[in-house]
Design a protein around this motif. Structure first.
Motif, PDB file in Angstrom:
ATOM      1  N   ASP A 161       0.833  -1.208   0.000  1.00  0.00           N
ATOM      2  CA  ASP A 161       0.000   0.000   0.000  1.00  0.00           C
ATOM      3  C   ASP A 161       0.869   1.261   0.000  1.00  0.00           C
ATOM      4  O   ASP A 161       0.590   2.227  -0.719  1.00  0.00           O
ATOM      5  CB  ASP A 161      -0.913  -0.031   1.241  1.00  0.00           C
ATOM      6  CG  ASP A 161      -2.053   0.968   1.157  1.00  0.00           C
ATOM      7  OD1 ASP A 161      -2.374   1.425   0.039  1.00  0.00           O
ATOM      8  OD2 ASP A 161      -2.618   1.299   2.210  1.00  0.00           O
ATOM      9  N   GLY A 165       0.993   3.765  -2.857  1.00  0.00           N
ATOM     10  CA  GLY A 165       0.595   5.140  -2.494  1.00  0.00           C
ATOM     11  C   GLY A 165       1.604   6.147  -3.008  1.00  0.00           C
ATOM     12  O   GLY A 165       1.228   7.184  -3.558  1.00  0.00           O
ATOM     13  N   GLY A 173      -1.032  13.360  -6.749  1.00  0.00           N
ATOM     14  CA  GLY A 173      -1.117  14.263  -5.588  1.00  0.00           C
ATOM     15  C   GLY A 173      -1.799  13.577  -4.425  1.00  0.00           C
ATOM     16  O   GLY A 173      -1.427  12.470  -4.050  1.00  0.00           O
ATOM     17  N   ARG A 206     -10.029  10.597 -12.219  1.00  0.00           N
ATOM     18  CA  ARG A 206      -9.450  10.627 -10.863  1.00  0.00           C
ATOM     19  C   ARG A 206      -8.919   9.261 -10.439  1.00  0.00           C
ATOM     20  O   ARG A 206      -8.437   9.101  -9.329  1.00  0.00           O
ATOM     21  CB  ARG A 206     -10.524  11.099  -9.869  1.00  0.00           C
ATOM     22  CG  ARG A 206     -10.906  12.584 -10.036  1.00  0.00           C
ATOM     23  CD  ARG A 206     -12.165  12.895  -9.237  1.00  0.00           C
ATOM     24  NE  ARG A 206     -12.044  12.508  -7.857  1.00  0.00           N
ATOM     25  CZ  ARG A 206     -13.030  11.981  -7.117  1.00  0.00           C
ATOM     26  NH1 ARG A 206     -14.230  11.773  -7.646  1.00  0.00           N
ATOM     27  NH2 ARG A 206     -12.833  11.669  -5.864  1.00  0.00           N
TER      28      ARG A 206
END
Ligand SMILES: CCCCCCCC/C=C\CCCCCCCC(=O)SCCNC(=O)CCNC(=O)[C@H](O)C(C)(C)COP(=O)(O)OP(=O)(O)OC[C@H]1O[C@@H](n2cnc3c(N)ncnc32)[C@H](O)[C@@H]1OP(=O)(O)O
Length: 240
Positions: A161, A165, A173, A206
């Motif tokens: 993760d 990430g 962002g 997104r």
């Protein structure tokens, strides 16, 4: 293998209580610097070697630092407390102001950096901006045990993760994990070093789609494969 792991554990235990060394400050920040920069305040950079790092981890670290010299790769600094430009953004847009100002966040620290040197997550992430991929070098310590002698699956999932990430946040962002899908193919020996190769596969509005594989240092063992979906947060929407 068990004997070498026990020896590794012993030397890691010996490190308990050792005081943090001098502040390890990042001098090699490049494209992702605004996202991961430590320059707003002087914070210790945890993504640097410490005495608990095994030979394998140090060797790989040196190899990737060499790759950074021509600018194609960059090492991502890592703070224990949220000290990055984007995490300030995150607070501004998405957190309840009462939580930010109250007692709640004053003790907050990054989960993966909350252990003493060598006992938990030891890792460093390198980013290749042109290829939209990251490589995470990870040594899981004795506090991350699941089945005796092996890493807990949740610890592997956590590192995946974090690797995902970082990979997603560099392009997107402020992002959050919406989906993680992991196939655990072989158990990871405790205290060993694994390499997590992540890449951004697709950016769709997104949505950021990422994938990774987790391999041994000699690349012969494939420990896990995973895919993830990260969503770029919408400042118009509340996250709570
Ligand atoms: C990474 C931080 C970046 C900032 C800081 C940078 C500094 C870096 C420093 C240090 C690095 C450390 C790195 C650590 C990494 C750890 C990351 C985590 O562990 S995050 C915690 C666990 N995740 C949650 O708690 C999310 C909970 N979920 C939500 O809050 C929402 O569901 C959210 C924000 C993910 C999406 O909600 P909506 O309201 O904004 O968006 P909607 O409209 O629902 O979805 C947008 C599109 O995505 C699809 N979608 C959403 N969730 C989906 C899912 N699970 N599967 C498939 N599609 C999904 C939807 O169907 C929609 O698609 P259509 O636009 O209609 O095509």
């Amino acid at each position: 293998m068990l004997r070498s792991c026990t020896a590794g554990l012993r030397s890691l235990w010996a490190l308990r209580g050792r005081r943090e060394g001098a502040a390890r400050l990042s001098a090699d920040l490049q494209p992702a610097r605004r996202l991961f920069s430590t320059e707003k305040a002087v914070h210790k950079d945890w993504a640097l070697p410490n005495p608990s790092w095994s030979k394998d981890l140090k060797l790989l670290f040196d190899q990737f630092m060499k790759k950074c010299e021509d600018g194609s790769w960059e090492r991502l600094p890592s703070c224990k407390h949220t000290c990055t430009y984007k995490s300030e953004d995150f607070k501004t847009y998405f957190l309840d102001p009462q939580l930010v100002e109250g007692e709640g966040l004053s003790q907050a620290q990054l989960f993966t950096r909350g252990f003493e040197d060598g006992l938990g997550f030891e890792y460093v992430i390198f980013n290749n901006n042109d290829e939209k991929r990251t490589v995470c070098l990870f040594q899981g310590g004795p506090y991350l045990q699941g089945i005796p002698g092996f890493l807990h699956g949740g610890a592997i999932a956590t590192m995946i993760d974090v690797a995902f990430g970082s990979c997603a946040a560099i392009s997107g962002g402020a992002v959050m994990t919406a989906n993680l899908n992991i196939n655990f193919k072989r158990p990871v020996p405790l205290c060993s070093v694994v390499v997590i190769h992540s890449q951004l596969d697709k950016l769709e509005g997104r949505k950021l789609f990422v994938s990774c594989n987790v391999r041994s240092v000699d690349e012969k063992t494939l420990y896990s494969e995973a895919t993830g979906l990260f969503i770029k947060l919408d400042p118009k929407k509340s996250s709570t």
